[in-house]
Scaffold this motif. Sequence first.
Motif, PDB file in Angstrom:
ATOM      1  N   SER A  50     -12.462  -1.715  -9.813  1.00 38.10           N
ATOM      2  CA  SER A  50     -11.857  -0.713  -8.934  1.00 38.10           C
ATOM      3  C   SER A  50     -12.374  -0.879  -7.528  1.00 38.10           C
ATOM      4  CB  SER A  50     -12.171   0.696  -9.442  1.00 38.10           C
ATOM      5  OG  SER A  50     -11.470   0.958 -10.621  1.00 38.10           O
ATOM      6  N   GLU A  51     -11.616  -0.355  -6.600  1.00 36.53           N
ATOM      7  CA  GLU A  51     -12.050  -0.388  -5.201  1.00 36.53           C
ATOM      8  C   GLU A  51     -12.601   0.985  -4.876  1.00 36.53           C
ATOM      9  OE1 GLU A  51      -8.628  -3.201  -3.511  1.00 36.53           O
ATOM     10  OE2 GLU A  51      -9.264  -1.633  -2.108  1.00 36.53           O
ATOM     11  N   SER A 101      -9.173  -1.396 -12.118  1.00 34.12           N
ATOM     12  CA  SER A 101      -8.367  -1.765 -10.948  1.00 34.12           C
ATOM     13  C   SER A 101      -7.742  -0.558 -10.271  1.00 34.12           C
ATOM     14  CB  SER A 101      -7.249  -2.744 -11.348  1.00 34.12           C
ATOM     15  OG  SER A 101      -7.786  -3.871 -11.972  1.00 34.12           O
ATOM     16  N   CYS A 102      -8.499   0.507 -10.173  1.00 36.18           N
ATOM     17  CA  CYS A 102      -8.009   1.707  -9.482  1.00 36.18           C
ATOM     18  C   CYS A 102      -8.560   1.734  -8.055  1.00 36.18           C
ATOM     19  CB  CYS A 102      -8.423   2.965 -10.239  1.00 36.18           C
ATOM     20  SG  CYS A 102      -7.609   3.126 -11.844  1.00 36.18           S
ATOM     21  N   GLU A 103      -8.116   2.716  -7.273  1.00 36.73           N
ATOM     22  CA  GLU A 103      -8.568   2.814  -5.895  1.00 36.73           C
ATOM     23  C   GLU A 103      -8.375   4.258  -5.443  1.00 36.73           C
ATOM     24  OE1 GLU A 103      -5.954   0.918  -3.125  1.00 36.73           O
ATOM     25  OE2 GLU A 103      -4.207   1.444  -4.301  1.00 36.73           O
ATOM     26  N   GLU A 142       0.826  -1.202   0.000  1.00 30.21           N
ATOM     27  CA  GLU A 142       0.000   0.000   0.000  1.00 30.21           C
ATOM     28  C   GLU A 142       0.859   1.249   0.000  1.00 30.21           C
ATOM     29  OE1 GLU A 142      -3.422  -0.579   0.626  1.00 30.21           O
ATOM     30  OE2 GLU A 142      -3.843   1.535   0.238  1.00 30.21           O
ATOM     31  N   GLU A 199     -14.881   3.465  -2.411  1.00 30.00           N
ATOM     32  CA  GLU A 199     -15.528   3.581  -1.118  1.00 30.00           C
ATOM     33  C   GLU A 199     -16.965   4.022  -1.374  1.00 30.00           C
ATOM     34  OE1 GLU A 199     -13.386   5.942   1.737  1.00 30.00           O
ATOM     35  OE2 GLU A 199     -15.125   5.856   3.100  1.00 30.00           O
TER      36      GLU A 199
END
Lengths: 584, 193
Positions: free
Chosen positions: A165-166, A138-140, A86, A168
């Motif tokens: 993507s992740e 596949s972004c976050e 991370e 929230e």
Amino acid sequence: MKKAAYSFPEEVLEHVFSFIVSDKDRSSISLVCKSWYEIERWCRRKVFVGNCYAVSPPILIKRFPELRSVTLKGKPHFADFNLVPEGWGGFACPWIRAMAGAYPWLEEIRLKRMVVSDESLEIIAKSFRNFKVLVLSSCEGFTTEGLAAIAANCRNLRELDLRESEVEDLSGRWLSDFPDSYTSLESLNISCLGNEVNLLALERLVSRCPNLKTLRLNRAVPLDRLPNLLRGAPQLAELGTGAYTSEMRPDVFSNLAEAFAGCKQLKTLSGFWDVLPSYLPAVYPICSQLISLNLSYATVQSPDLIKLVSRCEKLQKLWVLDYIEDDGLEVLAASCKDLRELRVFPSDPFGLEPNVALTEQGLVSVSEGCPKLQSVLYFCRQMSNAALNTIARNRPNLTRFRLCIIEPRSPDYLTLQPLDDGFGAIVEHCKDLRRLSLSGLLTDRVFGYIGTYGKKLEMLSVAFAGDSDLGLHHVLSGCDNLRKLEIRDCPFGDKALLANAAKLETMRSLWMSSCSVSFGACKVLGQKMPRLNVEVMDESGPPDSRPESSPVEKLYVYRTVAGPRLDMPGFVWTMDDNSALRIS
Amino acid sequence: MTQLDRLSVYHWLNAWCIKPVGGALVRQEPEYILLALMGSPLKKIMLCSSEKEIFSVEEQVMVQHSVIINNMIEDGSYNHEESKIPLDCVDSKTLKKVIDYCTHHTHHHNDNQEDLEAWDAQFLNVDSNGLYDLLMAANYLEIRNLLDLIYGTIKNMIKGKKIDEIRRIFNIKDHGFTPEEEEQNRKEYPHFY
């Protein structure tokens, strides 16, 4: 009239160049001569940056002042397997800020494995009046608030694709932020969102956008709302369903079947979370028109999969869990003669014993029965050299071959020998092979075959393989077209790396983790090759707190014209001329 | 024009019911075509090359292909009795080839796609100087399909070719990069050369 030695005028060249769109050809044009370089850079509209650290925003903007479409990739591929910690990097913000100032007419942004903030999304929403396409793969790093800004401001948006993507997910309200006057949506992929979206807003959006061709819903869209959505968009070509209910309801079923039958253009299906086998027949009316089917979330057993797949005679692409088993793959081979791509995913990758009857035989059947098969990703628990040999001879037209034998270092289960010869047959017979992933018990010999035959190979993934540096040397010295090499847990060390340092400048990147490359060698490489960024990653502390000969945890080497990056977290060090100073 | 040629053009026009209007081909009623044909025998026009050579060619042929010539005929600035159209930037060799192209495509409009493409390929089998001249002429006369054909050919002279080859085909003797730039290019993109 006297004629000068001819040369095509600039407008002519510009017009010709506008037909030449592939990145490779555009690079060619810019290398022919200085005046073509100049013409080309002014009329370039689309750019693909495979590694966001290979170049910087100012350099890109200076060279290509009139872009309309930018694609950027951030983290290395092994990030998908949690090997990149991370905070490593891949931040989109500096790019988006710079592009907001330089490209007011930018229409398309596509990002993969990058960290995108809500702030970045807000900048996009407010800066590009003609913005049309946003793909975040596949972004976050962003929330549904960022999506709300896009929905509210991008009047000309055609495509919003959040694949894998992740996000929230703070609230499903953001969908309502598309104004009622907004009707230009063509493609929407929200399959990665965890929570419910505002269903009424979704239905209204779908029915007022006549050009909507792709709709991929998330799990939270209940099955009984699907028929309505489909009826609002009978022109849909690609659909990803939401989750299926946990019980069979005949009224829902017939409603669904009728709605599917009305979608005469539907060619691609995905979703199918938690699907009950008894619901699968609802899609039977359109099976004969399907070209792509993603059942990788469908936990149904082989007999039901067989009934479905055998009806899809036009199928070109199938992603499925290993529940399909060898029997199912045999039926696939008999029914789907147009198949080009097969991916078989493991239903229970961490189980110690096989839970399904899927072996190498399934893949052999498909290789025999499907003459157009080009791309394979196959998870299984046993393989043999004989099977690989058969597959290679059956399908010399393979371009992508990724085999994942679940247990590392598994030998040929029949002979207990390494799988060198089998993979050797693959590279030898499949002369157009561009991508290869190895697994199983492998010695340096397989790398010898790869170096000898893998002349078109562009990407190679290796894990738990090889005996010595010779393996790495074969690959780096033999594979003329290699662009990406990613290696984990192999006994490759300094010698091969330093001997082939120049090769690394012709590649996009090299990843090596849990190998035997020493800190000292990394320093030498960094000092010797100023056009490479040699990054050492070590979460246990600075590498110079250990002897020079001790191996580094992770090494990521990539070519760049932007110099060492300035946004590294505490566990990443760049090896260059100043590295000695920087670390101490 | 022979009786056979006249019949074939009539048949072509009747079958497709199209009339060139400003370079585009637009559907018309068959009766109108018949009337137009009966009213005007297949006329010739005169084109004059930069070398002052006169070429006589069917009006319909040029009007169907060249927007410039079509406009001249339509707005009446071309007088059939006396005028010739001066084309000072097109030499005789190129003009003859342009006329060949337009004539073939008018008379062989109903041919199948493969045959037409084969003829086009043969037609464009010229050196790059010749191609340049044809391009300039097609551009000046605004002959859309010939322009598209030539652009397509130029594109194919670039696509997928090595740099050295492209330089040879386009006769680029001085690439204009500094020796350091050229060396760097060759190093970064070895497969392109």
